[in-house]
Scaffold this motif. Structure first.
Motif, PDB file in Angstrom:
ATOM      1  N   PHE A  15       1.087  -1.375  -0.094  1.00  0.00           N
ATOM      2  CA  PHE A  15      -0.386   0.196   0.159  1.00  0.00           C
ATOM      3  C   PHE A  15       0.521   0.949   0.124  1.00  0.00           C
ATOM      4  N   GLY A  16       1.715   1.055  -0.146  1.00  0.00           N
ATOM      5  CA  GLY A  16       3.480   2.495   0.223  1.00  0.00           C
ATOM      6  C   GLY A  16       2.962   2.941  -0.959  1.00  0.00           C
ATOM      7  N   ASP A  17       3.620   4.028  -1.173  1.00  0.00           N
ATOM      8  CA  ASP A  17       3.951   4.362  -2.600  1.00  0.00           C
ATOM      9  C   ASP A  17       5.231   4.697  -3.232  1.00  0.00           C
ATOM     10  N   PRO A  18       5.417   4.292  -3.985  1.00  0.00           N
ATOM     11  CA  PRO A  18       6.431   3.536  -4.698  1.00  0.00           C
ATOM     12  C   PRO A  18       7.536   4.594  -5.176  1.00  0.00           C
ATOM     13  N   ILE A  19       8.561   5.325  -4.780  1.00  0.00           N
ATOM     14  CA  ILE A  19       9.463   6.522  -5.390  1.00  0.00           C
ATOM     15  C   ILE A  19      10.927   5.253  -5.698  1.00  0.00           C
ATOM     16  N   VAL A  20      12.113   5.996  -6.377  1.00  0.00           N
ATOM     17  CA  VAL A  20      12.858   5.412  -6.026  1.00  0.00           C
ATOM     18  C   VAL A  20      13.842   5.994  -6.380  1.00  0.00           C
ATOM     19  N   LEU A  21      14.893   5.891  -5.487  1.00  0.00           N
ATOM     20  CA  LEU A  21      16.416   6.601  -4.613  1.00  0.00           C
ATOM     21  C   LEU A  21      17.871   5.831  -4.986  1.00  0.00           C
ATOM     22  N   GLU A  22      18.937   6.732  -5.162  1.00  0.00           N
ATOM     23  CA  GLU A  22      19.494   6.425  -6.285  1.00  0.00           C
ATOM     24  C   GLU A  22      20.837   5.853  -4.522  1.00  0.00           C
ATOM     25  N   THR A  23      21.397   4.910  -4.898  1.00  0.00           N
ATOM     26  CA  THR A  23      22.241   4.161  -3.957  1.00  0.00           C
ATOM     27  C   THR A  23      24.076   4.262  -4.244  1.00  0.00           C
ATOM     28  N   GLN A  24      24.480   3.558  -3.311  1.00  0.00           N
ATOM     29  CA  GLN A  24      26.121   3.341  -3.840  1.00  0.00           C
ATOM     30  C   GLN A  24      26.319   1.635  -2.796  1.00  0.00           C
ATOM     31  N   PRO A  25      26.406   0.783  -3.064  1.00  0.00           N
ATOM     32  CA  PRO A  25      26.169  -0.570  -2.326  1.00  0.00           C
ATOM     33  C   PRO A  25      27.637  -0.445  -1.833  1.00  0.00           C
ATOM     34  N   ILE A  26      27.543  -1.358  -0.694  1.00  0.00           N
ATOM     35  CA  ILE A  26      29.064  -1.950  -0.629  1.00  0.00           C
ATOM     36  C   ILE A  26      28.376  -3.078   0.237  1.00  0.00           C
ATOM     37  N   ASP A  27      29.838  -3.961   0.162  1.00  0.00           N
ATOM     38  CA  ASP A  27      29.282  -5.827   0.167  1.00  0.00           C
ATOM     39  C   ASP A  27      29.872  -6.486   1.060  1.00  0.00           C
ATOM     40  N   PRO A  28      29.235  -6.422   2.422  1.00  0.00           N
ATOM     41  CA  PRO A  28      30.040  -7.519   3.495  1.00  0.00           C
ATOM     42  C   PRO A  28      29.268  -8.933   3.338  1.00  0.00           C
ATOM     43  N   ARG A  29      29.740  -9.747   4.565  1.00  0.00           N
ATOM     44  CA  ARG A  29      28.791 -10.891   4.467  1.00  0.00           C
ATOM     45  C   ARG A  29      27.702 -10.950   5.564  1.00  0.00           C
ATOM     46  N   SER A  30      26.811 -11.671   5.492  1.00  0.00           N
ATOM     47  CA  SER A  30      26.340 -11.772   6.842  1.00  0.00           C
ATOM     48  C   SER A  30      26.138 -13.380   7.812  1.00  0.00           C
ATOM     49  N   LEU A  31      25.795 -13.153   8.591  1.00  0.00           N
ATOM     50  CA  LEU A  31      26.663 -14.399   9.589  1.00  0.00           C
ATOM     51  C   LEU A  31      25.377 -15.756   9.148  1.00  0.00           C
ATOM     52  N   PHE A  32      24.883 -15.539   8.533  1.00  0.00           N
ATOM     53  CA  PHE A  32      23.661 -16.989   8.331  1.00  0.00           C
ATOM     54  C   PHE A  32      24.633 -16.948   6.465  1.00  0.00           C
ATOM     55  N   ARG A  33      25.491 -16.241   6.019  1.00  0.00           N
ATOM     56  CA  ARG A  33      26.030 -16.834   5.065  1.00  0.00           C
ATOM     57  C   ARG A  33      25.642 -17.146   3.700  1.00  0.00           C
ATOM     58  N   GLY A  34      25.126 -15.916   4.195  1.00  0.00           N
ATOM     59  CA  GLY A  34      24.286 -15.608   2.457  1.00  0.00           C
ATOM     60  C   GLY A  34      24.742 -13.887   2.559  1.00  0.00           C
ATOM     61  N   ASP A  35      24.927 -13.737   1.122  1.00  0.00           N
ATOM     62  CA  ASP A  35      24.991 -12.000   1.422  1.00  0.00           C
ATOM     63  C   ASP A  35      24.226 -10.645   1.223  1.00  0.00           C
ATOM     64  N   TYR A  36      25.148  -9.811   1.700  1.00  0.00           N
ATOM     65  CA  TYR A  36      24.108  -9.003   2.238  1.00  0.00           C
ATOM     66  C   TYR A  36      24.903  -7.696   1.350  1.00  0.00           C
ATOM     67  N   VAL A  37      24.091  -6.373   0.636  1.00  0.00           N
ATOM     68  CA  VAL A  37      24.674  -4.936   0.713  1.00  0.00           C
ATOM     69  C   VAL A  37      24.329  -4.148   1.745  1.00  0.00           C
ATOM     70  N   ILE A  38      25.317  -3.499   2.044  1.00  0.00           N
ATOM     71  CA  ILE A  38      24.974  -2.046   2.973  1.00  0.00           C
ATOM     72  C   ILE A  38      24.242  -0.656   1.446  1.00  0.00           C
ATOM     73  N   LEU A  39      23.174  -0.270   1.504  1.00  0.00           N
ATOM     74  CA  LEU A  39      22.845   0.558   0.183  1.00  0.00           C
ATOM     75  C   LEU A  39      23.323   1.991   1.210  1.00  0.00           C
ATOM     76  N   ASN A  40      24.013   2.965   0.480  1.00  0.00           N
ATOM     77  CA  ASN A  40      24.230   3.961   1.293  1.00  0.00           C
ATOM     78  C   ASN A  40      23.341   5.005   0.295  1.00  0.00           C
ATOM     79  N   TYR A  41      22.374   5.703   0.825  1.00  0.00           N
ATOM     80  CA  TYR A  41      21.672   6.438   0.195  1.00  0.00           C
ATOM     81  C   TYR A  41      21.798   7.979  -1.154  1.00  0.00           C
TER      82      TYR A  41
END
Lengths: 191, 453
Positions: free
Chosen positions: A29-55
């Protein structure tokens, strides 16, 4: 005993369902908007990949936007966004939920830290000291399939990464999709 | 019924028969009655193995999901998460129906662990990135609910440990100084623990309370200088003395005596750690007063210390009033005198910083500290509390070691320092241990004589 076990099971299950429903409500139900980002890539505790998104709205220079200018770390903050070109940009920042026109959206966050010109006693900055604030909106982490996080970072110089975010009427935000050069690459759904 | 109680009963029953306290034949009836409810050693072993097995299984489940996570579609992940989670409850129910209570409680613990795993995994699946201490709190609340409704002590221990983690995150990562919501939550958990008479959980609760006290220092120590850190440690020492005195006061009520003794012991341990640190003479000679009389200003920590000292004095007065007359004359008055000396020295230190004064203060403080430890040992013997006796001896030995190092490290040749120090440790250790055993055996003897009366 069976009845008590059922009560505990029901309450804990409801809490877990609430987590999912709360997030999905914002996305649905939220309104969609587009934000510009710069990702950095660490590893998660559960061995999946996740990115930290900086807007671009993660750090706001207070002399460049309207609204309030006295904030402390961990304060709630409401940022008014307006669409400028392809992306939504911050135009004002407030300590409480503001009234905005139909052209603007309000996103809720929390002050992560305050950047000041100088430090006073007990590290409490006054209005004239604060230059900018860094804000977290709850959309800074995104989990991707293993191995693809580094691929995301490698692509940064050649490909513009932006995030489609849903913002609901309370200012809460959720990531709907990750866009590469405006095209949907990862899309969120309930199942 | 505990094995130790049944064992003691078997030893006492022949004596009661001989003394004519119970009629012949009733000894068998008594033993039959108590042995009917005893938890056999083998079932205790199976309960412990079951709990260990559950913890290992829970860890295995989490790592299995982690290893295969990204290959699964969302719907499969959700089916697995909720399926395994609900199965733990179904398993618990089946075990309780068969009166296999040990295994039933192990499954309840597993369900509590899986509840937490589900919180974090669902947050990952749906990219929920909010204030993460809230997730830990939710996990703790879920475990506490299981503990309360299903009378699961293992879940209660988990709930307490998680509450400390929650509070730790709030204090260290988010700089929420003196995070009082933790105390409210802990009070709620204490009610459940006391209601169920869970002794192990009570120990964990007190440890959590003391750990909360120590965690406060971390964000503060990052920003404060040595002077303020000293007065913060001083405040903690007095706070733990207040808890210690509270334990003494509460012990005057027979129904709460066990809880009071545990509170006093841990408070004595925590206070001992703090006063051990602040007894180091360099604190007295290098730390400035917290009240600047010339500029007529003071750091708030000075007022906090004064307020805590007033609270300690009030608690000491209340304890004096509620205690037995013989206890007052036997050991309380001496203890109060020593504590009053320590408070006086600390007060003077807060206001005056002259070098000559501070060295004298350091000496008086250390003498009073040793007297306090001797008093603690004596109070432990009088109250038949081995815990206090042991704590007194441990800190006495540590204090001697610390002063030996302070005094002789720079005065002696290194090799002599270590050789003499080693000899002193061996001889001193033997002497101290002999004395400690003498006192603890005295306590055991007194307890046995009381049980015969």
């Amino acid at each position: 005993m069976t009845k008590k076990i059922l009560i505990v099971l029901a309450i804990q299950t409801l809490l877990l369902f609430y987590m999912i429903a709360n997030k999905q409500w914002t996305l649905a139900f939220g309104d969609p908007i587009v934000l510009e980002t710069q990702p950095i890539d660490p590893r998660s505790l559960f061995r999946g990949d996740y990115v930290i998104l900086n807007y671009t709205i993660s750090r706001i220079e207070l002399n460049q936007v309207a609204g309030d200018n006295v904030f402390q770390t961990d304060d709630p903050v409401y940022v008014s966004l307006e669409k400028k070109g392809e992306y939504w940009q911050a135009v004002a920042v407030h300590q409480s939920f503001p009234d905005v026109g139909p052209q603007q959206k309000v996103i809720r966050g929390r002050v992560h830290y305050v950047n000041g010109n100088r430090y006073r006693r007990h590290r409490k900055l006054l209005a004239e000291d604060i230059r900018s604030i860094n804000i977290r909106y709850g959309i800074e982490n995104y989990f991707v399939p293993e191995g693809e996080g580094r691929e995301l970072e490698r692509r940064v110089p050649e490909r513009e990464i932006s995030i489609q975010v849903a913002v609901d009427s309370f200012g809460r935000a959720g990531i709907k999709a990750v866009l590469f050069n405006g095209q949907e690459e990862y899309v969120e759904s309930l199942f | 019924m505990k094995h130790s109680f049944i064992r003691q009963l078997k030893q006492e029953l022949p004596k009661w028969l001989e003394a004519g306290i119970i009629p012949p034949g009733t000894d068998h009836a008594i033993l039959q009655y108590v042995e009917k409810d005893k938890v056999s050693k083998s079932s205790m072993l199976s309960i412990n193995f079951a709990i260990l097995g559950v913890i290992l299984f829970g860890t295995g489940v989490i790592t299995f999901f982690a290893a295969n996570w990204d290959a699964m579609p969302k719907i499969i992940k959700l089916v697995l998460l909720f399926g395994v989670f609900w199965s733990a409850f179904v398993g618990a129910n089946e075990f309780f129906k068969r009166d296999w209570n040990g295994l039933g409680h192990a499954m309840i613990l597993l369900a509590s662990i899986l509840f937490g795993a589900n919180i974090w995994l669902i947050a990952q699946i749906y990219h929920i990135d909010s204030h993460y201490p809230d997730g830990v709190l939710s996990w703790s609340l879920g475990a506490a609910l299981a503990a309360y409704l299903l009378r699961s002590q293992a879940s209660m221990v988990l709930a307490i440990a998680l509450s400390l983690l929650w509070c730790g995150y709030e204090i260290i990562d988010f700089n929420h100084y003196f995070y009082w919501p933790f105390l409210l939550y802990l009070a709620l958990l204490t009610y459940v623990v006391v209601q169920n008479k869970w002794r192990f959980s009570y120990h964990v609760l007190i440890i959590a309370l003391i750990a909360w006290s120590y965690i406060q220092i971390i964000p503060i120590a990052k920003h404060w200088n040595d002077d303020l850190i000293f007065y913060m440690m001083q405040a903690y020492f007095i706070w733990f003395v207040c808890l210690f005195l509270l334990g003494f006061i509460v012990s005057s009520r027979p129904a709460l005596q066990y809880h009071a003794y545990i509170l006093s012991r841990y408070a004595a341990l925590a206070a001992g750690i703090m006063v051990y640190i602040i007894s180091i003479p360099v604190w007295f000679t290098h730390v400035d007063p917290v009240f600047d009389l010339a500029k007529q200003q003071a750091h708030p920590l000075g007022y906090i210390n004064i307020a805590l000292m007033v609270m300690a004095i009030l608690l000491a007065v209340i304890n004096f009033v509620v205690s037995d007359f013989k206890d007052r004359t036997k050991y309380l008055l001496f203890g109060y005198g020593v504590f009053a000396t320590i408070v006086a020295v600390l007060c003077i230190k807060m206001f005056f910083g002259d070098d000559g004064t501070t060295e004298v203060l350091a000496v008086i403080f250390n003498i009073a500290y040793y007297c306090l430890l001797v008093w603690l040992i004596y109070a432990g013997v009088q109250r038949e509390d081995r815990g206090l006796v042991n704590i007194g001896f441990i800190f006495f030995a540590l204090a001697l070691l610390a002063r030996y190092i302070d005094t002789f490290w720079t005065l002696m040749n290194r090799s002599y320092f270590f050789m003499i120090g080693g000899l002193l440790l061996i001889v001193g250790g033997i002497l101290i241990e002999k004395q400690r055993r003498k006192f603890t055996q005295q306590i055991e003897l007194a307890k046995r004589e009381k049980s015969h009366d």
